[in-house]
Write an enzyme that holds these catalytic residues in place. Structure first.
Site, PDB file in Angstrom:
ATOM      1  N   ARG A 244       0.855  -1.182   0.000  1.00 26.92           N
ATOM      2  CA  ARG A 244       0.000   0.000   0.000  1.00 26.92           C
ATOM      3  C   ARG A 244       0.894   1.236   0.000  1.00 26.92           C
ATOM      4  NH1 ARG A 244       2.262   1.732   3.757  1.00 26.92           N
ATOM      5  NH2 ARG A 244       0.914   3.527   3.670  1.00 26.92           N
ATOM      6  N   GLY A 245       0.271   2.370  -0.224  1.00 28.56           N
ATOM      7  CA  GLY A 245       1.037   3.587  -0.459  1.00 28.56           C
ATOM      8  C   GLY A 245       1.095   3.820  -1.963  1.00 28.56           C
ATOM      9  N   ALA A 246       0.714   5.021  -2.395  1.00 28.21           N
ATOM     10  CA  ALA A 246       0.549   5.280  -3.829  1.00 28.21           C
ATOM     11  C   ALA A 246       1.777   4.922  -4.669  1.00 28.21           C
ATOM     12  CB  ALA A 246       0.146   6.741  -4.041  1.00 28.21           C
TER      13      ALA A 246
ATOM     14  N   ARG B 153      -7.040  -0.634  -7.311  1.00 26.68           N
ATOM     15  CA  ARG B 153      -7.354   0.444  -6.361  1.00 26.68           C
ATOM     16  C   ARG B 153      -7.751   1.679  -7.176  1.00 26.68           C
ATOM     17  NH1 ARG B 153      -4.895   0.182  -1.141  1.00 26.68           N
ATOM     18  NH2 ARG B 153      -6.233   1.947  -0.611  1.00 26.68           N
TER      19      ARG B 153
ATOM     20  N   GLN C 261      -2.232   2.199  10.069  1.00 30.04           N
ATOM     21  CA  GLN C 261      -0.934   2.308   9.383  1.00 30.04           C
ATOM     22  C   GLN C 261       0.076   3.103  10.192  1.00 30.04           C
ATOM     23  OE1 GLN C 261      -3.946   2.925   7.933  1.00 30.04           O
ATOM     24  NE2 GLN C 261      -3.922   2.497   5.741  1.00 30.04           N
TER      25      GLN C 261
ATOM     26  N   ASP D  13      -2.291  10.724  -2.302  1.00 23.53           N
ATOM     27  CA  ASP D  13      -2.586   9.671  -3.269  1.00 23.53           C
ATOM     28  C   ASP D  13      -3.013  10.243  -4.617  1.00 23.53           C
ATOM     29  OD1 ASP D  13      -2.858   6.673  -1.948  1.00 23.53           O
ATOM     30  OD2 ASP D  13      -2.986   8.288  -0.488  1.00 23.53           O
TER      31      ASP D  13
ATOM     32  N   ASN E 194      -5.785  12.277   0.429  1.00 28.18           N
ATOM     33  CA  ASN E 194      -4.863  11.506   1.260  1.00 28.18           C
ATOM     34  C   ASN E 194      -5.682  10.681   2.246  1.00 28.18           C
ATOM     35  OD1 ASN E 194      -2.061  10.871   1.984  1.00 28.18           O
ATOM     36  ND2 ASN E 194      -2.508  11.909   3.913  1.00 28.18           N
ATOM     37  N   LYS E 195      -5.002   9.934   3.078  1.00 24.20           N
ATOM     38  CA  LYS E 195      -5.658   9.029   4.025  1.00 24.20           C
ATOM     39  C   LYS E 195      -6.757   9.745   4.801  1.00 24.20           C
ATOM     40  CE  LYS E 195      -4.931   5.568   4.281  1.00 24.20           C
ATOM     41  NZ  LYS E 195      -5.642   4.497   3.530  1.00 24.20           N
TER      42      LYS E 195
END
Length: 351
Positions: free
Chosen positions: A49-51, A90, A198, A239, A249-250
């Site tokens: 995970r993570g763009a 995603r 996370q 992201d 973002n998150k």
């Protein structure tokens, strides 16, 4: 510059070797994606995970797809289908689509080839991986210089934007890592980042590996920490960034930016240029992923709320550009981001 000891993605001859982030910090497990189906599952299920890391993994996934075709003469339509499948993994992180577009460009250049251009695709995937690490290091230098303007300080971060989320050094956490090495940061306040934790599982773990002072706080304690004057910067990743500077973002980033503005705390977004989506005028057009209700309904195997109530589980939110003091990229810093400033940067780079 302090380098991360963590390697989340490795290319093997017949597989993508991924550090399974679902198991951290309790276990250090490896997930091997050996075909496109495995790669899509790894992205969807949050093994990776993570763009930026998603983009790199998808690029390697195209290579696995190419290798599976052998010497097939009708390779292109079959490979195109695999690329489309990877694109469904995603919806919000634009780096996924940016990386796949680069891989599609390689396919297009070999449109008349009678054999699958596997080596050319591998070279491009490796180039994407190397470029991400280089971009992270450049971003970190720019971000550290920005922090140097305010002097030694404590900072807050949300979600995980370190080596685990990228090709190596990290975006927002890469800035923090470099600034710590330069003696510019004395402490990091890490938000737990529900519901996948996370921050608690990954960011705190990364910082602890490198002996960077930190404290883990519940998400809802952010305002209290800010009010107590314990932080001078909120540093986050992204992201997707719209043409006007709105940032996806998150989930929770938007509320943190509002709180930071109220308390006079600066907000820094660290993201590579590949995270910008200039086809979207504002953040209102950014697709927001929602995930399965089970992530909120259960804690592990334990039920924590009724099985019958409605669950809303968005993964991201959008922070307006007006709440952001600076977007840090590998090519420089955009202070008080706006559509005009972002367009100027991209136009300058294109000329």
């Amino acid at each position: 510059m302090t380098e991360s000891m963590i390697v989340p993605i490795r290319w093997q001859d017949d597989a993508i070797e991924l550090l399974d982030q679902r198991a951290l910090p309790g276990k250090y497990e490896t997930f091997y994606a050996r075909d496109v189906t495995d790669t899509v599952e790894a992205i969807r299920s949050m093994v990776v995970r993570g763009a930026p890391a998603i983009g790199i993994t998808a690029a390697y996934g195209v290579v696995l797809a190419a290798k599976s075709l052998g010497t097939s003469a009708d390779w292109q339509p079959r490979l195109d289908e695999d690329v489309k499948l990877l694109a469904t993994s995603r919806p919000t992180a634009v780096n996924l689509f940016w990386a796949l577009e680069r891989m599609k460009n390689v396919i297009t250049r070999h449109i008349y080839a009678t054999v699958v251009p596997t080596e050319a695709l591998l070279e491009e995937a490796l180039r994407i991986h190397r470029q991400d690490l280089q971009d992270n290091q450049a971003m970190a230098r720019h971000g550290a210089q920005l922090i140097a303007e305010t002097g030694n300080c404590e900072v807050m971060t949300h979600c995980n934007t370190g080596a685990l989320a990228t090709g190596g050094h990290g975006t927002a956490l890469g800035v923090i890592r470099t600034a710590w090495g330069d003696g510019l940061i004395s402490h990091v306040h890490v938000n737990e980042t529900r519901p996948w934790l996370q921050g608690a599982r990954l960011t705190a773990w990364e910082l602890e590996q490198e002996n960077i002072p930190l404290s883990l706080n519940i998400d809802s304690a952010a305002s209290l920490i800010m009010k107590q004057g314990k932080t001078q910067w909120l540093i986050v990743g992204a992201d997707r960034i719209a043409a006007n500077g709105d940032v996806a973002n998150k989930i929770g980033t938007f509320s943190l930016a509002v709180q930071a503005r109220y308390h006079g705390i600066k907000v820094m977004v660290a993201a590579p240029l590949s995270t910008f989506d200039l086809t979207l005028a504002t953040g209102d057009e950014i697709p927001i992923e929602t995930r399965d209700a089970t992530e909120l309904r259960q804690s592990g195997e334990r039920l924590v709320t009724s099985e019958t109530i409605d669950i809303y589980n968005p993964v991201f939110d959008v922070t307006p550009a007006a709440l952001i003091d600076a977007i840090v990229t590998e090519k420089g810093v955009i202070k008080a981001p706006s559509a005009k400033k972002i367009a100027m940067m991209f136009n300058t780079l294109a000329n």
